[in-house]
Design a protein around this motif. Structure first.
Motif, PDB file in Angstrom:
ATOM      1  N   VAL A 138      -0.597   5.819   4.755  1.00 23.32           N
ATOM      2  CA  VAL A 138      -0.362   6.786   3.682  1.00 23.32           C
ATOM      3  C   VAL A 138      -0.192   8.205   4.223  1.00 23.32           C
ATOM      4  O   VAL A 138       0.716   8.936   3.788  1.00 23.32           O
ATOM      5  CB  VAL A 138      -1.512   6.741   2.656  1.00 23.32           C
ATOM      6  N   VAL A 178       0.834  -1.200   0.000  1.00 19.79           N
ATOM      7  CA  VAL A 178       0.000   0.000   0.000  1.00 19.79           C
ATOM      8  C   VAL A 178       0.868   1.249   0.000  1.00 19.79           C
ATOM      9  O   VAL A 178       0.612   2.216  -0.725  1.00 19.79           O
ATOM     10  CB  VAL A 178      -0.949   0.002   1.224  1.00 19.79           C
ATOM     11  N   THR A 179       1.935   1.226   0.790  1.00 16.66           N
ATOM     12  CA  THR A 179       2.835   2.367   0.852  1.00 16.66           C
ATOM     13  C   THR A 179       3.581   2.543  -0.456  1.00 16.66           C
ATOM     14  O   THR A 179       3.814   3.668  -0.900  1.00 16.66           O
ATOM     15  CB  THR A 179       3.838   2.193   2.014  1.00 16.66           C
ATOM     16  N   SER A 211      -6.554  -0.485  -3.514  1.00 15.70           N
ATOM     17  CA  SER A 211      -6.152  -1.666  -2.759  1.00 15.70           C
ATOM     18  C   SER A 211      -7.359  -2.509  -2.369  1.00 15.70           C
ATOM     19  O   SER A 211      -7.268  -3.736  -2.229  1.00 15.70           O
ATOM     20  CB  SER A 211      -5.389  -1.256  -1.503  1.00 15.70           C
ATOM     21  N   ARG A 246     -10.413   2.998   4.941  1.00 12.90           N
ATOM     22  CA  ARG A 246      -9.946   2.097   5.982  1.00 12.90           C
ATOM     23  C   ARG A 246      -8.834   2.738   6.805  1.00 12.90           C
ATOM     24  O   ARG A 246      -7.959   3.421   6.259  1.00 12.90           O
ATOM     25  CB  ARG A 246      -9.448   0.789   5.352  1.00 12.90           C
ATOM     26  N   SER A 266      -5.227   2.008   5.686  1.00 13.49           N
ATOM     27  CA  SER A 266      -4.714   2.811   4.576  1.00 13.49           C
ATOM     28  C   SER A 266      -4.319   4.202   5.056  1.00 13.49           C
ATOM     29  O   SER A 266      -3.222   4.701   4.757  1.00 13.49           O
ATOM     30  CB  SER A 266      -5.763   2.922   3.468  1.00 13.49           C
ATOM     31  N   VAL A 272      -5.439   5.390  -3.110  1.00 16.63           N
ATOM     32  CA  VAL A 272      -4.727   4.177  -2.709  1.00 16.63           C
ATOM     33  C   VAL A 272      -5.674   3.199  -2.026  1.00 16.63           C
ATOM     34  O   VAL A 272      -5.629   1.985  -2.264  1.00 16.63           O
ATOM     35  CB  VAL A 272      -3.530   4.538  -1.793  1.00 16.63           C
ATOM     36  N   ASP A 273      -6.542   3.719  -1.155  1.00 19.51           N
ATOM     37  CA  ASP A 273      -7.467   2.843  -0.435  1.00 19.51           C
ATOM     38  C   ASP A 273      -8.451   2.171  -1.385  1.00 19.51           C
ATOM     39  O   ASP A 273      -8.678   0.952  -1.275  1.00 19.51           O
ATOM     40  CB  ASP A 273      -8.235   3.661   0.610  1.00 19.51           C
ATOM     41  N   THR A 295      -4.713   9.360  -0.416  1.00 14.14           N
ATOM     42  CA  THR A 295      -5.116   8.271   0.477  1.00 14.14           C
ATOM     43  C   THR A 295      -6.375   7.589  -0.032  1.00 14.14           C
ATOM     44  O   THR A 295      -6.485   6.351  -0.004  1.00 14.14           O
ATOM     45  CB  THR A 295      -5.346   8.813   1.895  1.00 14.14           C
TER      46      THR A 295
END
Length: 417
Positions: free
Chosen positions: A304, A85-86, A414, A297, A300, A410-411, A407
């Motif tokens: 992030v 995730v990072t 993912s 979430r 996440s 990415v969330d 964020t």
């Protein structure tokens, strides 16, 4: 290198209010004394005083940028080695920062063509208030300047582009070493960065005096036109930051799929904190609350957002490019494709060196190298740092909004994998 490098840095307090007051007093008194005998008597004292403070500011730029860039790059590499995730977040951050620099390089000249700098001030400055800049290189020279055959010689000559490239590669190479040597090199650069921050803190503590002297000389030459230039500058640079703010909403709505009104409502508390504190770090709790309001979430957000606060300044490259291009126009320096390419390269890289520093320190450590790489005189930056308090409002709001937008992207991505 430890993950809490930013917390180890010495606390630097910059007298922003007093610096702004020094600017206003210098401009006001200079406008009153313009062409008078009193100013002719004061000039032999005021001019060297301002020049001395400016030199003190200039002498800190190269070692400060080199050490902070090393810290920023190694921190980014450490983050990339962490959770997937990072890594996704870091890839998106790199893409946004590069796009931000390119956007600033392309949009700022167009805006300045449409709304030019007040001509009275430009003419006065060309009469001698701003020192002439070095010759602008061609594109072939730009390519050749990416690497220096003697980096020891490049540093004292403020050849920022090869220095930035070298330090970035050196930082990357250090992450391939064993733990012991890597820790030793990291500790060395942490120490250099800390010492340089203390030194530049001393210099900026004298900013009200230095800025007063510089502003007095400027206003005595250009008169009331100096006020118009500063107002024009603040509006233009803030507008470039506004483009990045809009881009943050577009990213959250178009890529992450956030409902427009829901995202706008969720961001209001964090943006309010950003406006009141002018600090992304201080806005972190409010940003976490915004993420929860959006249904993101916690896993996440908690991965992030700290990364974003540490190395991500979305508005930085665009607004810093705007500052450098503005000073180039003000100083009569030609802005060519090669000049812009050098500025974009440095702007996209040095942004990683801003480790939660106060806005004045960030301004010096990021805009200074860009200006030097573009062949732009950095003297006017000493005055512009006094009004950075105002564009910094847009910087912080844009950064905080983009942090949450990244964020969200990415969330959502993912969650689909």
């Amino acid at each position: 290198m430890s993950s809490d490098t930013a917390t180890k840095m010495p606390a630097i307090k910059v007298p922003a209010g007093w610096t702004l007051a020094g600017l206003a007093a210098g401009l006001g008194l200079g406008a009153v004394l313009q062409g008078s005998r009193a100013f002719a008597v004061m000039l032999p004292v005021i001019e060297p005083l301002g020049a001395l403070w400016l030199r003190a500011l200039q002498m800190t730029i190269v070692p400060l940028v080199a050490s902070l860039l090393f810290i920023g790059v190694t921190r980014a590499v450490q983050a990339a080695q962490a959770a997937s995730v990072t890594r996704h977040a870091l890839g998106l951050i790199v893409a946004i920062l590069t796009t931000s620099a390119i956007m600033g390089a392309l949009v700022t000249p167009l805006v300045l063509d449409a709304v030019p700098i007040p001509q009275a001030a430009v003419s006065a400055l060309h009469a001698g208030a701003v020192p002439p800049a070095s010759q602008v290189p061609g594109f072939a020279d730009f390519l050749g300047s990416l690497l220096s055959k003697n980096i020891i010689d490049a540093a004292p000559n403020s050849a920022m582009l090869p220095l930035v490239v070298f330090m970035g590669l050196f930082a990357l190479a250090s992450t391939r070493l064993a733990a012991g040597p890597q820790a030793a090199i990291s500790s060395l650069f942490e120490g250099i960065a800390g010492a340089m921050l203390v030194m530049i803190g001393w210099v900026l503590a004298l900013a009200p005096i230095g800025v007063f002297a510089l502003a007095l000389g400027l206003a005595a030459v250009s008169g009331a036109a100096a006020f118009g230039v500063l107002a024009h500058y603040i509006l233009l640079v803030s507008a470039i930051g506004g483009v990045m703010l809009i881009a943050a909403y577009a990213l959250a709505i178009g890529i992450a799929g956030e409902p427009p009104l829901a995202f706008a409502r969720a961001m209001l508390p964090a943006q309010s904190v950003a406006l009141s504190t002018q600090s992304s770090l201080a806005s972190l709790p409010a940003m976490l609350a915004s993420c929860r309001s959006l249904g993101l979430r916690d896993a996440s957000a908690e991965l992030v957002l700290p990364l974003a606060v540490a190395i991500f300044r979305a508005t930085g490259p665009a607004m810093n490019m705007a500052v450098a291009i503005y000073v180039a126009r003000l100083s009569g320096v030609a802005v060519t494709p090669a000049t812009l390419a050098a500025g974009v390269a440095v702007a996209a890289i040095v942004t990683y060196s801003t480790v939660s520093l106060p806005n004045a320190l960030t301004f010096v450590s990021t805009v200074g190298p860009i200006a030097l790489a573009m062949g732009v005189p950095i003297g006017p930056l000493a005055l512009l740092v006094a009004v950075e308090l105002l564009p910094d409002l847009m910087r912080t709001v844009g950064n905080v909004t983009m942090d949450v937008a990244v964020t969200a992207v990415v969330d959502r991505r993912s969650a689909r994998t």
